[in-house]
Each structure stands twice: as structure tokens, then as C-alpha cells.
Design a protein around this motif. Sequence first.
Motif, PDB file in Angstrom:
ATOM      1  N   LEU A 173      -2.273  -7.859 -17.443  1.00  0.00           N
ATOM      2  CA  LEU A 173      -1.292  -6.770 -16.957  1.00  0.00           C
ATOM      3  C   LEU A 173       0.118  -7.797 -17.188  1.00  0.00           C
ATOM      4  CD1 LEU A 173      -2.182  -3.565 -14.478  1.00  0.00           C
ATOM      5  CD2 LEU A 173      -1.817  -3.435 -17.319  1.00  0.00           C
ATOM      6  N   ILE A 174      -0.270  -8.592 -15.333  1.00  0.00           N
ATOM      7  CA  ILE A 174       0.818  -9.955 -15.598  1.00  0.00           C
ATOM      8  C   ILE A 174       1.300 -10.682 -16.727  1.00  0.00           C
ATOM      9  CG2 ILE A 174       1.074 -12.075 -14.578  1.00  0.00           C
ATOM     10  CD1 ILE A 174      -0.319 -10.950 -12.096  1.00  0.00           C
ATOM     11  N   LYS A 175       0.449 -10.820 -17.514  1.00  0.00           N
ATOM     12  CA  LYS A 175       0.236 -11.977 -19.216  1.00  0.00           C
ATOM     13  C   LYS A 175       0.727 -11.409 -20.018  1.00  0.00           C
ATOM     14  CE  LYS A 175      -2.811 -15.480 -18.310  1.00  0.00           C
ATOM     15  NZ  LYS A 175      -3.859 -16.314 -18.386  1.00  0.00           N
ATOM     16  N   SER A 176       1.095  -9.902 -19.621  1.00  0.00           N
ATOM     17  CA  SER A 176       1.661  -9.286 -20.925  1.00  0.00           C
ATOM     18  C   SER A 176       3.002  -8.851 -20.142  1.00  0.00           C
ATOM     19  CB  SER A 176       0.720  -7.759 -21.331  1.00  0.00           C
ATOM     20  OG  SER A 176       0.487  -7.506 -20.328  1.00  0.00           O
ATOM     21  N   GLY A 177       3.060  -9.208 -18.986  1.00  0.00           N
ATOM     22  CA  GLY A 177       4.838  -9.120 -18.853  1.00  0.00           C
ATOM     23  C   GLY A 177       4.735  -8.573 -17.572  1.00  0.00           C
ATOM     24  N   CYS A 178       4.261  -7.301 -16.614  1.00  0.00           N
ATOM     25  CA  CYS A 178       4.128  -6.652 -16.116  1.00  0.00           C
ATOM     26  C   CYS A 178       4.925  -7.221 -15.267  1.00  0.00           C
ATOM     27  CB  CYS A 178       3.591  -5.811 -15.798  1.00  0.00           C
ATOM     28  SG  CYS A 178       2.599  -4.488 -16.846  1.00  0.00           S
ATOM     29  N   LYS A 179       5.431  -6.982 -14.420  1.00  0.00           N
ATOM     30  CA  LYS A 179       6.302  -8.209 -13.149  1.00  0.00           C
ATOM     31  C   LYS A 179       6.381  -6.034 -11.582  1.00  0.00           C
ATOM     32  CE  LYS A 179       8.253 -10.639 -15.100  1.00  0.00           C
ATOM     33  NZ  LYS A 179       7.851 -12.231 -15.539  1.00  0.00           N
ATOM     34  N   HIS A 180       6.167  -4.990 -12.002  1.00  0.00           N
ATOM     35  CA  HIS A 180       5.913  -4.150 -10.931  1.00  0.00           C
ATOM     36  C   HIS A 180       4.713  -3.551 -11.440  1.00  0.00           C
ATOM     37  CE1 HIS A 180       9.878  -5.815  -9.838  1.00  0.00           C
ATOM     38  NE2 HIS A 180      10.160  -5.550 -10.929  1.00  0.00           N
ATOM     39  N   ILE A 181       3.560  -4.413 -10.660  1.00  0.00           N
ATOM     40  CA  ILE A 181       1.894  -3.190 -10.802  1.00  0.00           C
ATOM     41  C   ILE A 181       1.716  -2.624  -9.542  1.00  0.00           C
ATOM     42  CG2 ILE A 181       0.038  -3.898 -11.288  1.00  0.00           C
ATOM     43  CD1 ILE A 181       0.605  -6.614 -13.007  1.00  0.00           C
ATOM     44  N   ALA A 182       1.453  -1.485 -10.003  1.00  0.00           N
ATOM     45  CA  ALA A 182       0.869  -1.326  -9.224  1.00  0.00           C
ATOM     46  C   ALA A 182      -1.039  -0.330  -8.863  1.00  0.00           C
ATOM     47  CB  ALA A 182       1.589   0.660  -9.032  1.00  0.00           C
ATOM     48  N   LEU A 183      -1.316  -0.353  -7.977  1.00  0.00           N
ATOM     49  CA  LEU A 183      -3.258  -0.184  -7.785  1.00  0.00           C
ATOM     50  C   LEU A 183      -3.583   1.080  -6.716  1.00  0.00           C
ATOM     51  CD1 LEU A 183      -5.818  -1.378  -7.686  1.00  0.00           C
ATOM     52  CD2 LEU A 183      -6.280  -2.638  -5.523  1.00  0.00           C
ATOM     53  N   PHE A 184      -3.727   2.125  -7.923  1.00  0.00           N
ATOM     54  CA  PHE A 184      -4.467   3.746  -7.300  1.00  0.00           C
ATOM     55  C   PHE A 184      -5.739   2.728  -7.097  1.00  0.00           C
ATOM     56  CE2 PHE A 184      -1.532   6.090  -8.856  1.00  0.00           C
ATOM     57  CZ  PHE A 184       0.054   5.374  -8.846  1.00  0.00           C
ATOM     58  N   ALA A 185      -6.255   2.944  -5.204  1.00  0.00           N
ATOM     59  CA  ALA A 185      -7.458   2.690  -5.399  1.00  0.00           C
ATOM     60  C   ALA A 185      -8.078   4.474  -4.678  1.00  0.00           C
ATOM     61  CB  ALA A 185      -7.819   1.386  -3.983  1.00  0.00           C
ATOM     62  N   ILE A 186      -9.688   4.482  -4.773  1.00  0.00           N
ATOM     63  CA  ILE A 186     -10.240   5.561  -4.300  1.00  0.00           C
ATOM     64  C   ILE A 186      -9.755   5.168  -2.203  1.00  0.00           C
ATOM     65  CG2 ILE A 186     -12.546   5.136  -3.658  1.00  0.00           C
ATOM     66  CD1 ILE A 186     -10.768   8.359  -5.666  1.00  0.00           C
ATOM     67  N   SER A 187      -9.579   6.492  -1.606  1.00  0.00           N
ATOM     68  CA  SER A 187      -9.629   6.213   0.495  1.00  0.00           C
ATOM     69  C   SER A 187     -11.055   6.732  -0.063  1.00  0.00           C
ATOM     70  CB  SER A 187      -8.288   6.483   0.921  1.00  0.00           C
ATOM     71  OG  SER A 187      -8.616   7.826   0.546  1.00  0.00           O
ATOM     72  N   PRO A 188     -11.546   6.298   0.753  1.00  0.00           N
ATOM     73  CA  PRO A 188     -11.544   5.377   2.378  1.00  0.00           C
ATOM     74  C   PRO A 188     -11.555   3.900   2.197  1.00  0.00           C
ATOM     75  CG  PRO A 188     -13.646   5.949   2.676  1.00  0.00           C
ATOM     76  CD  PRO A 188     -12.868   6.410   1.844  1.00  0.00           C
ATOM     77  N   GLY A 189     -10.223   3.129   2.657  1.00  0.00           N
ATOM     78  CA  GLY A 189      -9.770   2.251   1.590  1.00  0.00           C
ATOM     79  C   GLY A 189     -10.777   0.354   2.581  1.00  0.00           C
ATOM     80  N   TYR A 190     -11.492   1.057   3.515  1.00  0.00           N
ATOM     81  CA  TYR A 190     -12.580   0.345   3.857  1.00  0.00           C
ATOM     82  C   TYR A 190     -13.697   0.181   3.174  1.00  0.00           C
ATOM     83  CZ  TYR A 190     -14.550   4.564   5.651  1.00  0.00           C
ATOM     84  OH  TYR A 190     -15.583   5.452   5.582  1.00  0.00           O
ATOM     85  N   ILE A 191     -14.012   0.597   2.032  1.00  0.00           N
ATOM     86  CA  ILE A 191     -15.055   0.293   1.268  1.00  0.00           C
ATOM     87  C   ILE A 191     -14.933  -1.269   0.437  1.00  0.00           C
ATOM     88  CG2 ILE A 191     -16.128   1.035  -0.918  1.00  0.00           C
ATOM     89  CD1 ILE A 191     -15.290   3.494   0.029  1.00  0.00           C
ATOM     90  N   SER A 192     -15.822  -1.675   0.917  1.00  0.00           N
ATOM     91  CA  SER A 192     -16.167  -2.397   0.481  1.00  0.00           C
ATOM     92  C   SER A 192     -15.802  -2.920  -1.155  1.00  0.00           C
ATOM     93  CB  SER A 192     -17.476  -3.655   0.190  1.00  0.00           C
ATOM     94  OG  SER A 192     -18.280  -2.868  -0.912  1.00  0.00           O
ATOM     95  N   THR A 193     -15.744  -1.700  -1.813  1.00  0.00           N
ATOM     96  CA  THR A 193     -15.073  -2.202  -3.563  1.00  0.00           C
ATOM     97  C   THR A 193     -13.970  -2.582  -3.787  1.00  0.00           C
ATOM     98  OG1 THR A 193     -15.843   0.079  -3.750  1.00  0.00           O
ATOM     99  CG2 THR A 193     -17.778  -1.525  -4.351  1.00  0.00           C
ATOM    100  N   ILE A 194     -13.773  -1.132  -2.937  1.00  0.00           N
ATOM    101  CA  ILE A 194     -12.672  -1.178  -2.848  1.00  0.00           C
ATOM    102  C   ILE A 194     -11.283  -2.286  -2.454  1.00  0.00           C
ATOM    103  CG2 ILE A 194      -9.954  -0.120  -1.979  1.00  0.00           C
ATOM    104  CD1 ILE A 194     -12.384   1.288  -3.559  1.00  0.00           C
TER     105      ILE A 194
END
Lengths: 347, 347
Positions: free
Chosen positions: B183-204
Motif C-alpha cells: 500500500l505504501i509503495k503504491s503511494g498511500c499515506k493514510h492507511i487503516a487496519l481493520f482488525a477483528i476483536s478481541p484484539g489480544y488474539i495473537s494473529t491480530i
Amino acid sequence: MNMKENSKKPSIDDIARSLGVSKTLVSMVINNKTEKYGISEKTRKKVEDKIAEMGFMPNKAARRLRTGKSFLIGVIVPDISNPFYSKIVRIIEDKAQLDGYNPMICSSDEDSEKEISLIKMLVDSQQVDGLILSSTLEKADELDFLRKRNFPCVLIDRSLPEANLPTVSVDNEQGAFAATETLIKSGCKHIALFAISPGYISTIEERKKGYLKAIQQYKLSSDKKMIVEIPYNDIKNAVYENLDGLLKKKTGKLDGLFAGNNNIALACMEYFIEHKIKVPEQLKFVSFDDIDVFRFSSPTISAVEQPVEEIGSWSFKVLKELLENGNNLQNPAKISLPTRFIKRKSS
Amino acid sequence: MNMKENSKKPSIDDIARSLGVSKTLVSMVINNKTEKYGISEKTRKKVEDKIAEMGFMPNKAARRLRTGKSFLIGVIVPDISNPFYSKIVRIIEDKAQLDGYNPMICSSDEDSEKEISLIKMLVDSQQVDGLILSSTLEKADELDFLRKRNFPCVLIDRSLPEANLPTVSVDNEQGAFAATETLIKSGCKHIALFAISPGYISTIEERKKGYLKAIQQYKLSSDKKMIVEIPYNDIKNAVYENLDGLLKKKTGKLDGLFAGNNNIALACMEYFIEHKIKVPEQLKFVSFDDIDVFRFSSPTISAVEQPVEEIGSWSFKVLKELLENGNNLQNPAKISLPTRFIKRKSS
DNA sequence: GTGAAAGCGCTAACAG
DNA sequence: CTGTTAGCGCTTTCAC
């Protein structure tokens, strides 16, 4: 050197002994039979507390051996990784749990022999109390050994001719008719149906029937070669070869395609992309089963949606009825659910 | 009036009696211990024939009660109808079957309490021999009761901090880094991450880490608000609300979005269509998990592919090792599989 | 209201 | 090489 196994699981005996009562009493408490046997509130409470304290859980193997009831149900589908089946199975899991049953889920891979051996293993070995079966079998008499024992078994998705077993299925003929009709109404003259083999599977037969009915009703020329069987194990190759052939024809060139299930549809769509076939301009396309892909692809794909939720919940409901009230072999429940044709851009 | 149940299942006793031999002999034949005890070829054959003739299958409940071994393994995943998990489960089913094990598959719905009660039910009640767990738990000590008993258990997909349990997982950080970097290399400056909760899950957590690492390495401004937690039970609404908010911003308007799993991605894609958001022109988009949809959607979606086959086969392989050779609590196997970033049109 | 005892089908230690 | 026997943990009949 190994860590010692300190805490063995407590048995009903441990509870009884530590309380100075008999196993019988504890057993009655576990099984909510205190009322029936007129056990005092106080005694019950005492036992219950001890059970909680010691973290006791009854050993199902022992209970099973004693009572012959396992509270397990067998669920056999062609492939649990097919979203159509995994969704159904998920519903069954939830419903079953509410009634204290646990499903044992197996995939038959559209292989009759494997299916039979899974059934035997579930019924004879694991002693499941009932079976939910999306069967790949050709003839009902392969299940006679179940019928003879009056074993609770409900067929889902696919029915079996003369099976005389309760069945939860979908009106495939109507769905296929609607899908084919759409193709015809949008001007297709040469429509092929790609159906998974073995062709004797009821859903496939009904879909063929619906397809043919539409073809005939609208007086299109029908050609046996337009119904092609795609082997389960080799979908991609079969789809590619047949599409190659049908699209090359000089006269009667394919202008409409009906994919008989989601896996076939995916293979077709890959082909379209690779060979730059424009859908719907060059070829109109519809599929049975509605999967996520169809809503997002370009073009979006028209499809016959099956009521997965309902299939799942009905199938357990029917099985439960069997489990509790026994089979009614004379007049087994036959539940046929409607499909819904979703028109999108591909047709 | 009811059909009589003629043919009760034969037991080991029936076989023995009808042959005039002892149960022991029959048992030895069933368990392939004839060599060990030096039983003659002839006798073995005789017994085997009778077994086949009477269609005998050993009662697993009895065997289980006697030996304490069930040849069942418990498999708990968040949701069997999620294709990521159903594919893994399918592999486990196949591998397990080859070694005579049957899986009992359960969905935890990302609910810790449900997960614990499923574990207890599987371990204490059903007496599974081992467990394969894609855990939703926050802390490893909730599994201490298993560890104390030295119970064979392998964690998959998600690890647990300080769990000291064998684990088969994927390099989420690297995957998330690659996705974000694109994303960054294609020029994005403001990138959001939508992650499933609960946030403590290791993969997240690892995915967040990978995301942040990329953000920092490329010196983008990082904003806590760009990591949003999407509750498992309400994905669509949460995605819609957050996208509404982030896309409305005057300054620092969202130009890149990283969906933390397949379900979130689908919700995002629905949003894009409904709100006519042009991807990638207006917003660049990548996702974790590679599902069929991504290959066919318009635009096709770049994604981090996880090696489902390998996760499945390794998880059973590791469990089998535990089952056969016992736990090595000091040094449990930790298997980390690489992901693969698949670049498509959306980024 | 509560307990004793039998037995579900199988395996494994031991005996011969 | 083959048989006898005890018992896994639970439910259920019967007795008190």
C-alpha cells in the motif's frame, strides 16, 4: 523426569465416597432424577456442590456403554470445505448443541464406498444415535441395513429413490427451471448444463429435469450433448475441455451456460478470464448455489440460492423427532424447501 | 405394529461363542496382536472370516472405557463455516483418518467461555485423546488444567503467550508487513487496519505489529485511530460506521485500507459497491486470508495467502507426535509457516 | 429417601 | 498357542 499426572479425573465413585453416599444418589443427581426418586433438596444441593467443587464430568464412554445412547449424531456431507455444506453443518452444530447432542462430521468425497464405511463406523463403532446424510449413494437399498434396524436417519440435500426415509431437500427442478428460463428469455438458443457426476444424484437429476423442461417449454432444440457430466475429482480439466469444444463449434455455438454447482461455476469463471470470454455479451451464465464470489465478481453472477439455514435447522429438527418419537417408516417426513433465483449481471 | 429389531449388533462374545473360542482370542485378532501372541495363521483366518460374516464392529464405547483411549481428537475453531477454517479442518479430517482417528469438530464463536466449556466437554466427557485448538482465549493459564494433566494439545493459527504448548501458526507479522508495504509503495499515506476483536488474539497482534512496522519503516505518520477493532458479532455495521467516518475526514483522508481477515474484507467490499468507492483509484485495498472472491472480484483483491493445507497437515502431525511420544513440555514444537502476498489489482 | 449389586462390551494380566 | 478373570465408570433394578 516427566511431570507427574497429579489430578486424575474424578469419577462418580470419588464424589460418592468423599460425601459418604452411594453412587446411585450421585447418578440420580447428575441425571436430574432427584424429583422422580424423591430426593431431598438438601441432599441434592450437597451433591451438586461437591460435583462443582471437584470439577466432575460424567464419563460418556461409560454412560454410552451402559445406556446404549451416545448423544452423538453423525453428519456426512460430500465435502465439509465446500461452503454450501459447511454452512449447513454449522447450523446443525448449533441446533444439536441446544439439545445436548454433538455432531461427528465427515466428508465422503462423493465416494459411495467411503460413505458406506463412514456410516458403518459412525453407527456401529461410534454408536451415534442418529445420522444426517447428504448421500452420494445410487440406490436406497444400500441403506437397507439401517432401515432394518430402524435406525434414525435423515437425508438432506439429496434424496434417494424409494428410500422411504425422512428427507430435507430443495426444489431443484424449480430452481433449475428458473435459471434456464432466464437464459432463454435473454435470448440464448444453445444452452449447456454442466452437472457434477455421478449423474444419478437426485439433485443433479432434478436440475437436469428443470433445465430440460425449460428447453422444451420454450421449444429450443435440445441436444443430449449439451448436458455434460463433470467428474467431482477433475472439475477444472473437464470444464476446460468441454468449454473448449462447445465454444469452437461452428453451428449452434454455445451462447448460454448453466453451472450445476458452485465448484463448477468457479472453474467456468476461471476459464472465462483466461480465455477472455465476455460474459454476458458473448456467453450468458448462471449457476446453482449462491456463494460470496457471485456477488462481487465481474460481472456478478446470477444464481439459484438455496436456503442453507433452513436446510440445517430442519434437518436436525426432523432427526430429533425421530430420536424422540421413533421412526414412522410408513410415512416419513419429506420436506422440500423453495429456492430463490437471484438475477445479476451475468445473464 | 412397529417393525421388530431383528438383528442386534453382534458383540465380541457372540463371535467367540459361535466359534467356540474365547473372547481374548477374538480381541487379539481385532487388534492385530496375533503375531505378538503367536496365534496360528489358521485360527486368525477363522476368526476373521466369522467377523466378516457377522458384520461385527467393535464397540468403541466399551473399548474406550476399558483402555481410556478414544481415537477421537477434538478440533475447536472459531467458526467452521469460515472457509479458512473449513479448509484446515478438512485436511485434519483426512490426515486423522489415515491414522484411525476421528475428529470432533466444534465452533467457539470467538467466545472464551464457550471455548472452555467445549474443551471440558471434549476432554472430560467425550474423552478425546488430543486437542487441536484455534484458541480465542486471552491467557494461557486458562489452559493450565490441561497442562497439569499433560494433555496432548496443539495450538493452531493463533498462539498463546507463554502457553508452552506446541503451536502451528503463520508468520502474520511478515504477511501484514508485506501487505502494508505494498500500500505504501503504491503511494498511500493514510492507511487503516481493520482488525477483528478481541484484539489480544495473537494473529491480530502480530498483524498490527507488521502493519506498524511498515508504517514506521517508511516514516508515515502513525495514528492510533487508524487501527480499528471490528467486533466479531457485528462486522458489517462496524465496518460501515468506521469507513463512513474515515472517508469523510477533511485532513488525512483514508487512501489505503488493510482488512484483517476475510469476513472484514467482504464487508468492506460491500461498502465499496454500495457507496461507489473506486478501488484502487480512490482507495487502495488489501486483505489478510485469500478467498475465492478475491480472484474474481472487480477489482481483484490483493491478499496475504495463508498455507491452509500445511497448517492442517502440520497440526495433525504435531498432535500425533504428542499422542505417540508424549509431550515435551520443556521444548514444545513451534512451527511457523510463511505466508505469501498475492498482488492483484486492488493495490 | 437411599444403597447394593449386576452388567453394558471390551482389554490385558496372568495362568496354563 | 489359548482361556479365565477382573474391572473400566456408569445406570438401573430391586431391596430396605
